[in-house]
Design a protein around this motif. Sequence first.
Motif, PDB file in Angstrom:
ATOM      1  N   PHE A 158     -41.855  23.127 -41.439  1.00 61.10           N
ATOM      2  CA  PHE A 158     -40.860  22.064 -41.615  1.00 61.10           C
ATOM      3  C   PHE A 158     -40.085  21.840 -40.315  1.00 61.10           C
ATOM      4  O   PHE A 158     -39.564  22.782 -39.729  1.00 61.10           O
ATOM      5  CB  PHE A 158     -39.863  22.442 -42.710  1.00 61.10           C
ATOM      6  CG  PHE A 158     -40.481  22.696 -44.042  1.00 61.10           C
ATOM      7  CD1 PHE A 158     -41.110  21.681 -44.737  1.00 61.10           C
ATOM      8  CD2 PHE A 158     -40.447  23.959 -44.605  1.00 61.10           C
ATOM      9  CE1 PHE A 158     -41.677  21.913 -45.980  1.00 61.10           C
ATOM     10  CE2 PHE A 158     -41.018  24.201 -45.836  1.00 61.10           C
ATOM     11  CZ  PHE A 158     -41.644  23.183 -46.522  1.00 61.10           C
ATOM     12  N   ALA A 159     -39.992  20.583 -39.903  1.00 56.55           N
ATOM     13  CA  ALA A 159     -39.390  20.288 -38.601  1.00 56.55           C
ATOM     14  C   ALA A 159     -37.958  20.798 -38.506  1.00 56.55           C
ATOM     15  O   ALA A 159     -37.551  21.362 -37.497  1.00 56.55           O
ATOM     16  CB  ALA A 159     -39.426  18.788 -38.335  1.00 56.55           C
ATOM     17  N   ASP A 160     -37.176  20.608 -39.577  1.00 56.52           N
ATOM     18  CA  ASP A 160     -35.771  21.004 -39.470  1.00 56.52           C
ATOM     19  C   ASP A 160     -35.609  22.519 -39.454  1.00 56.52           C
ATOM     20  O   ASP A 160     -34.569  23.027 -39.063  1.00 56.52           O
ATOM     21  CB  ASP A 160     -34.924  20.370 -40.586  1.00 56.52           C
ATOM     22  CG  ASP A 160     -35.414  20.748 -41.970  1.00 56.52           C
ATOM     23  OD1 ASP A 160     -36.636  20.828 -42.167  1.00 56.52           O
ATOM     24  OD2 ASP A 160     -34.575  20.970 -42.853  1.00 56.52           O
ATOM     25  N   VAL A 161     -36.648  23.244 -39.879  1.00 57.37           N
ATOM     26  CA  VAL A 161     -36.601  24.705 -39.780  1.00 57.37           C
ATOM     27  C   VAL A 161     -37.024  25.146 -38.383  1.00 57.37           C
ATOM     28  O   VAL A 161     -36.500  26.101 -37.821  1.00 57.37           O
ATOM     29  CB  VAL A 161     -37.514  25.350 -40.844  1.00 57.37           C
ATOM     30  CG1 VAL A 161     -37.476  26.858 -40.757  1.00 57.37           C
ATOM     31  CG2 VAL A 161     -37.115  24.896 -42.227  1.00 57.37           C
ATOM     32  N   GLN A 162     -38.001  24.405 -37.829  1.00 58.48           N
ATOM     33  CA  GLN A 162     -38.482  24.721 -36.489  1.00 58.48           C
ATOM     34  C   GLN A 162     -37.416  24.548 -35.428  1.00 58.48           C
ATOM     35  O   GLN A 162     -37.354  25.289 -34.463  1.00 58.48           O
ATOM     36  CB  GLN A 162     -39.621  23.762 -36.142  1.00 58.48           C
ATOM     37  CG  GLN A 162     -40.991  24.365 -36.179  1.00 58.48           C
ATOM     38  CD  GLN A 162     -42.028  23.380 -35.643  1.00 58.48           C
ATOM     39  OE1 GLN A 162     -42.158  23.190 -34.458  1.00 58.48           O
ATOM     40  NE2 GLN A 162     -42.749  22.747 -36.551  1.00 58.48           N
ATOM     41  N   MET A 163     -36.595  23.514 -35.611  1.00 56.90           N
ATOM     42  CA  MET A 163     -35.612  23.196 -34.576  1.00 56.90           C
ATOM     43  C   MET A 163     -34.409  24.107 -34.683  1.00 56.90           C
ATOM     44  O   MET A 163     -34.124  24.656 -35.729  1.00 56.90           O
ATOM     45  CB  MET A 163     -35.145  21.748 -34.750  1.00 56.90           C
ATOM     46  CG  MET A 163     -36.235  20.739 -34.556  1.00 56.90           C
ATOM     47  SD  MET A 163     -35.690  19.151 -35.196  1.00 56.90           S
ATOM     48  CE  MET A 163     -37.060  18.117 -34.718  1.00 56.90           C
ATOM     49  N   SER A 164     -33.686  24.243 -33.586  1.00 57.14           N
ATOM     50  CA  SER A 164     -32.432  24.989 -33.650  1.00 57.14           C
ATOM     51  C   SER A 164     -31.446  24.149 -34.471  1.00 57.14           C
ATOM     52  O   SER A 164     -31.592  22.932 -34.566  1.00 57.14           O
ATOM     53  CB  SER A 164     -31.895  25.236 -32.243  1.00 57.14           C
ATOM     54  OG  SER A 164     -31.547  24.017 -31.654  1.00 57.14           O
ATOM     55  N   PRO A 165     -30.450  24.808 -35.092  1.00 58.65           N
ATOM     56  CA  PRO A 165     -29.625  24.093 -36.065  1.00 58.65           C
ATOM     57  C   PRO A 165     -28.999  22.795 -35.559  1.00 58.65           C
ATOM     58  O   PRO A 165     -28.934  21.814 -36.309  1.00 58.65           O
ATOM     59  CB  PRO A 165     -28.548  25.111 -36.417  1.00 58.65           C
ATOM     60  CG  PRO A 165     -29.182  26.426 -36.180  1.00 58.65           C
ATOM     61  CD  PRO A 165     -30.116  26.236 -35.030  1.00 58.65           C
ATOM     62  N   ASP A 166     -28.541  22.758 -34.312  1.00 56.29           N
ATOM     63  CA  ASP A 166     -27.871  21.521 -33.883  1.00 56.29           C
ATOM     64  C   ASP A 166     -28.875  20.390 -33.654  1.00 56.29           C
ATOM     65  O   ASP A 166     -28.576  19.232 -33.932  1.00 56.29           O
ATOM     66  CB  ASP A 166     -26.982  21.747 -32.651  1.00 56.29           C
ATOM     67  CG  ASP A 166     -27.721  22.459 -31.543  1.00 56.29           C
ATOM     68  OD1 ASP A 166     -28.687  23.180 -31.864  1.00 56.29           O
ATOM     69  OD2 ASP A 166     -27.356  22.291 -30.372  1.00 56.29           O
ATOM     70  N   VAL A 167     -30.075  20.719 -33.173  1.00 55.82           N
ATOM     71  CA  VAL A 167     -31.100  19.684 -33.020  1.00 55.82           C
ATOM     72  C   VAL A 167     -31.570  19.228 -34.403  1.00 55.82           C
ATOM     73  O   VAL A 167     -31.798  18.036 -34.631  1.00 55.82           O
ATOM     74  CB  VAL A 167     -32.294  20.196 -32.187  1.00 55.82           C
ATOM     75  CG1 VAL A 167     -33.346  19.105 -32.052  1.00 55.82           C
ATOM     76  CG2 VAL A 167     -31.834  20.650 -30.816  1.00 55.82           C
ATOM     77  N   ALA A 168     -31.690  20.178 -35.318  1.00 59.31           N
ATOM     78  CA  ALA A 168     -32.110  19.834 -36.677  1.00 59.31           C
ATOM     79  C   ALA A 168     -31.161  18.799 -37.280  1.00 59.31           C
ATOM     80  O   ALA A 168     -31.586  17.868 -37.953  1.00 59.31           O
ATOM     81  CB  ALA A 168     -32.158  21.087 -37.546  1.00 59.31           C
ATOM     82  N   GLN A 169     -29.867  18.954 -36.998  1.00 58.26           N
ATOM     83  CA  GLN A 169     -28.893  18.007 -37.528  1.00 58.26           C
ATOM     84  C   GLN A 169     -29.151  16.597 -36.992  1.00 58.26           C
ATOM     85  O   GLN A 169     -29.095  15.620 -37.728  1.00 58.26           O
ATOM     86  CB  GLN A 169     -27.477  18.477 -37.170  1.00 58.26           C
ATOM     87  CG  GLN A 169     -26.383  17.766 -37.917  1.00 58.26           C
ATOM     88  CD  GLN A 169     -26.517  17.948 -39.421  1.00 58.26           C
ATOM     89  OE1 GLN A 169     -26.623  19.075 -39.913  1.00 58.26           O
ATOM     90  NE2 GLN A 169     -26.562  16.863 -40.166  1.00 58.26           N
TER      91      GLN A 169
END
Lengths: 430, 292
Positions: free
Chosen positions: A390-401
């Motif tokens: 999942f992309a939002d899991v792959q990204m660091s939290p601030d990028v995921a946001q």
Amino acid sequence: MKINKMIKILLFASVFYLLAGCSDSGDSSSSSSGDKEIKFMHLWPEGSSKQHYDVVNEIIADYEKEHDGVKVDLEVLSNEQYKDKLRVLSTSKELPDVGMTWAAGFLEPYVGGNMFAPLDDVIEEELSDSFVSGTAEAYALDGKTYGLPLELNIVTLYYNKAMFDEQGLEAPKTFEELESVVKAFKEDGIDPIALGNKDAWTGSLWYMYLADRLGGADVLNKAIDRSGTFEDPALVEAAQKVQDLVDMGAFVNGFNGLADEEAKSMFMSEQVPMYLIATWDLPNYTTNETVPQEFRDSVEYLKFPTVDGNGDMNSFVGGPGVGLFVAENSKVKEEAKDFAAYFVKQWGEKAVTQAGVIPATKVDADSLDLPEMYIDILNELNEASNITLFADVQMSPDVAQVHLDSIQALFGKEMTPEEFAKAHEEALSK
Amino acid sequence: MNKVMSNKLLIALYISPALLLVLVLVFIPLILSGYYGLMEWDGIGDKTFIGLENYINGLQDMKFWSSAYHSFLLAIFSTLSLGIYLVISFILASKIKGSDLLRKIYLIPMLLSSVAIAQLWIKVYNPSNGILNVFLKQIGVENPPAWLADPSLVLFAIFIPILWQYAGFYILIYYAALKNIPESLIEAARIDGASAFQIATKIKLPLIKEVVSVTVVLAIVGSLKYFDLIYVMTSGGPNGASEVMASYMYKLAFSSYNFGYGSAIGFLLLIITLIVTFIVRKLTTPKERIEY
């Protein structure tokens, strides 16, 4: 004066009580009998996840029976409270010895803060070759693995066969067929696809699959790990396809304001024929007795279709859910590691048969008594060519946001596909 | 009892529980969050001191200013709605039939928890099954809007339940203030031939001016730091269209794991609220006190 004295005593008592409340209530883990105690925290409360809760208790009871002098001290919280508590405990360096974590981006701050112990030795000694490929890797950071995955979820498109039959429609195998199915339902006044994009990760699933089919398994991963870019033509094209679907009216009215739960209920009340979601929903379509039998019988799943003749249908979006971590500064680290390994070994079969969880460990599906959809999915997993996390899991939290906000904007047509790519590039280059 | 009250030690003891609570739960965290704002910190690992960088970034952050704009819009709307509440309380305070029952009805939303209200209005606003759109379709509106998904509508769609939630509170305050006006003053006015409208605007309103000024401050400050319904109903979405300062702060600190920056935004929110409160107090405090 007697009353006076009473008031004084009462006040003293209340002040003391207050002070005691503020201070640390002492080390409760030191047990009397000299037993070793492993503190374990999980997020399946009896009320909302009874079956999970029971499996955990069974495993703990077995472990305590087999290991004399070791006790497991359990604490159970619900999902969001669990996340909050984990954060608070980590700032005061009082993490439980064994607990649950999510993969990739979620891990980063904890690993950066030196909170979790590397578990590569455990995997090598006791669990080599027992995980579905790609699952343990999702918990790796800088070459070390910090979590033992328990769950694995892959995303498939669920559809209501009865509603398809009524329209005389076949399950789509290509994106073009999907588009004509969408049109057919539209013409009959039925919203074709349930989507609760208030949560945004739901829309992200659509984007991820389109990206995978158009650009292959790696293009999104590379864009995120910075060896590629979001301005890759395949990724821009995927964003464009998302907007094409929106223009066709493929998704339910007002999807950007609906929570995933609301979208799900539209699918489950047979208002909407299609719903893209991960396998954590499988019990609803198979074993869950509170869902009408008729509905469960009419639901089937299909693998995300190919787009413009491109793409490998055996490539999935998905990823491990929760996994076990062991605290770096645990006083009983060896025992904790041993318990975590034991737990993972016991978990697989029990989880799938009793709780309907697709485990991250390999299980022999044919030897188990399971609903057919489970067997199919488990076999699907064995043939999977790739699982994109999942992309939002792959990204660091601030990028995921940023990703999640941009997904909402893309679906809401506040952003063009080019602006969507640019927003990601900016966030990732920080 | 007099003896108790003259004992300094005992007085200190009396106030110490409350003082301690306020210190530990309000003032120390306030100072700490200002301090955390100076750090680059993900909330878990080590803190790095970066000076005023977070605050400077905050002042240049378009998302912060758009959320501040939304907060101020809410403040304006809740202040304007005070006028409506005032009219309602005038009506309730005059001796009309059933005013007692009506007063209780107005108070009911106050008694519900924010989350329950949010869930209720999410259902009302549901684009296909919600009562509002079903009604609109019934009366012939072709394509009723998706209230919580449309970026140009979502903010106002949320304002309505927020105002609804607090209406009873302000009505109750005004009602109590109006009831407090001595009957003899009204009587005298009436004998002098003042109409009901004149009594309301020339006599009652000036007499409760102080209360009105307090409610204006309450409404503005409450709006600027507002969080609950926004968080539950849209969590600031879609794409920040309903973000307010407090929800933006929460998102930064708890979803983006950017505790340092989140703290800085929180501190900016505090400063903004303090400044606005100061200005509003200056503008609305009556020059002379009224004594009955």
